[in-house]
Design a protein around this motif. Structure first.
Motif, PDB file in Angstrom:
ATOM      1  N   UNK A 143      23.674  41.319 -74.019  1.00 23.39           N
ATOM      2  CA  UNK A 143      23.961  42.103 -72.867  1.00 23.39           C
ATOM      3  C   UNK A 143      25.298  42.203 -72.121  1.00 23.39           C
ATOM      4  N   UNK A 144      25.537  40.825 -72.023  1.00 31.48           N
ATOM      5  CA  UNK A 144      26.953  40.253 -71.449  1.00 31.48           C
ATOM      6  C   UNK A 144      28.010  41.049 -72.381  1.00 31.48           C
ATOM      7  N   UNK A 145      28.122  40.743 -73.675  1.00 33.27           N
ATOM      8  CA  UNK A 145      29.220  41.535 -74.526  1.00 33.27           C
ATOM      9  C   UNK A 145      28.980  42.872 -74.241  1.00 33.27           C
ATOM     10  N   UNK A 146      27.709  43.538 -74.348  1.00 32.66           N
ATOM     11  CA  UNK A 146      27.750  45.204 -74.238  1.00 32.66           C
ATOM     12  C   UNK A 146      28.493  45.602 -72.984  1.00 32.66           C
ATOM     13  N   UNK A 147      28.316  44.807 -71.935  1.00 35.13           N
ATOM     14  CA  UNK A 147      28.891  45.429 -70.790  1.00 35.13           C
ATOM     15  C   UNK A 147      30.350  45.372 -70.855  1.00 35.13           C
ATOM     16  N   UNK A 148      31.109  44.251 -71.349  1.00 34.16           N
ATOM     17  CA  UNK A 148      32.469  44.337 -71.528  1.00 34.16           C
ATOM     18  C   UNK A 148      32.972  45.118 -72.476  1.00 34.16           C
ATOM     19  N   UNK A 149      32.184  45.708 -73.302  1.00 37.21           N
ATOM     20  CA  UNK A 149      32.575  46.551 -74.173  1.00 37.21           C
ATOM     21  C   UNK A 149      32.614  48.093 -73.685  1.00 37.21           C
ATOM     22  N   UNK A 150      32.036  48.199 -72.560  1.00 38.03           N
ATOM     23  CA  UNK A 150      31.740  49.703 -71.916  1.00 38.03           C
ATOM     24  C   UNK A 150      33.335  50.276 -71.455  1.00 38.03           C
ATOM     25  N   UNK A 151      33.319  51.675 -71.838  1.00 36.21           N
ATOM     26  CA  UNK A 151      34.665  52.266 -71.325  1.00 36.21           C
ATOM     27  C   UNK A 151      34.804  52.031 -69.931  1.00 36.21           C
ATOM     28  N   UNK A 152      33.922  51.920 -68.980  1.00 34.26           N
ATOM     29  CA  UNK A 152      34.283  51.576 -67.551  1.00 34.26           C
ATOM     30  C   UNK A 152      35.154  50.349 -67.419  1.00 34.26           C
ATOM     31  N   UNK A 153      34.887  49.453 -68.507  1.00 36.66           N
ATOM     32  CA  UNK A 153      35.484  47.874 -68.330  1.00 36.66           C
ATOM     33  C   UNK A 153      36.660  47.757 -69.203  1.00 36.66           C
ATOM     34  N   UNK A 154      37.349  48.632 -69.523  1.00 36.65           N
ATOM     35  CA  UNK A 154      38.468  49.027 -70.336  1.00 36.65           C
ATOM     36  C   UNK A 154      39.511  47.965 -69.922  1.00 36.65           C
ATOM     37  N   UNK A 155      39.602  47.710 -68.528  1.00 35.24           N
ATOM     38  CA  UNK A 155      40.817  47.006 -67.957  1.00 35.24           C
ATOM     39  C   UNK A 155      40.255  45.587 -67.616  1.00 35.24           C
TER      40      UNK A 155
END
Length: 179
Positions: free
Chosen positions: A102-114
């Protein structure tokens, strides 16, 4: 959306990773309630986590039931950081690496691009959470720094253990990394 097969060969069920919706709020409340020692929130708070912070949170279902959830957000003034508010995994799913996925999935979200850093708070004695975030940092090849952020007596009136602020980073998104 990401479908992840479980690690066990005798179990053919699939975890479905997705962005949460308002319909997850009540189920999230019950999942946290059934996962001591997590601090429960109100259903209203969980509804806000599932809507206002949906782009930086993740819900995991198995056979239509919510079995995992991470609420996170990008703090004001810190566009390079995702703050993980709460991690919950149903007791039937623990020990399978679901929280780290789940942690890896979050940082790959478009909202986390930066996003190049992750922060969270952990009580000093929560060995499972420390192990989870250390493992995530190793996966990302990132440094970890921590310090007490909210102190038991000064911030919690002596009613809750101190919370250490853990900061992981910098790291790159998996899709940006080369082999």
């Amino acid at each position: 959306m990401l479908n992840v097969n479980k690690a066990t060969s005798e179990d053919a069920s699939v975890h479905h990773f997705r962005q949460p919706t308002a319909e997850d709020g009540y189920a999230l409340n019950k999942l946290v309630e059934n996962s001591p020692p997590l601090d429960p929130n109100s259903v209203y708070c969980n509804l806000l986590q599932c809507t206002h912070f949906a782009e930086t949170s993740v819900a995991v279902e198995e056979n239509g039931a919510l079995v995992g959830f991470i609420s996170g957000y990008i703090p004001p003034g810190k566009p390079d950081t995702v703050f993980v508010w709460q991690v919950v995994v149903d007791k039937s799913q623990r020990g399978r690496g679901l929280a780290k996925k789940m942690l890896h999935a979050i940082v790959e979200r478009p909202a986390c691009a930066a996003v190049t850093h992750m922060e969270t708070t952990i009580t000093p004695d929560n060995e499972a959470s420390w192990a989870l975030f250390r493992s995530f940092a190793r996966d990302k090849g990132a440094d970890i720094v921590d310090r007490i952020w909210f102190e038991k007596n000064a911030h919690f009136g002596g009613q809750h253990d101190s919370e250490a602020l853990l900061r992981i980073g910098p790291f790159a998104r998996d899709s940006q990394q080369t082999s």
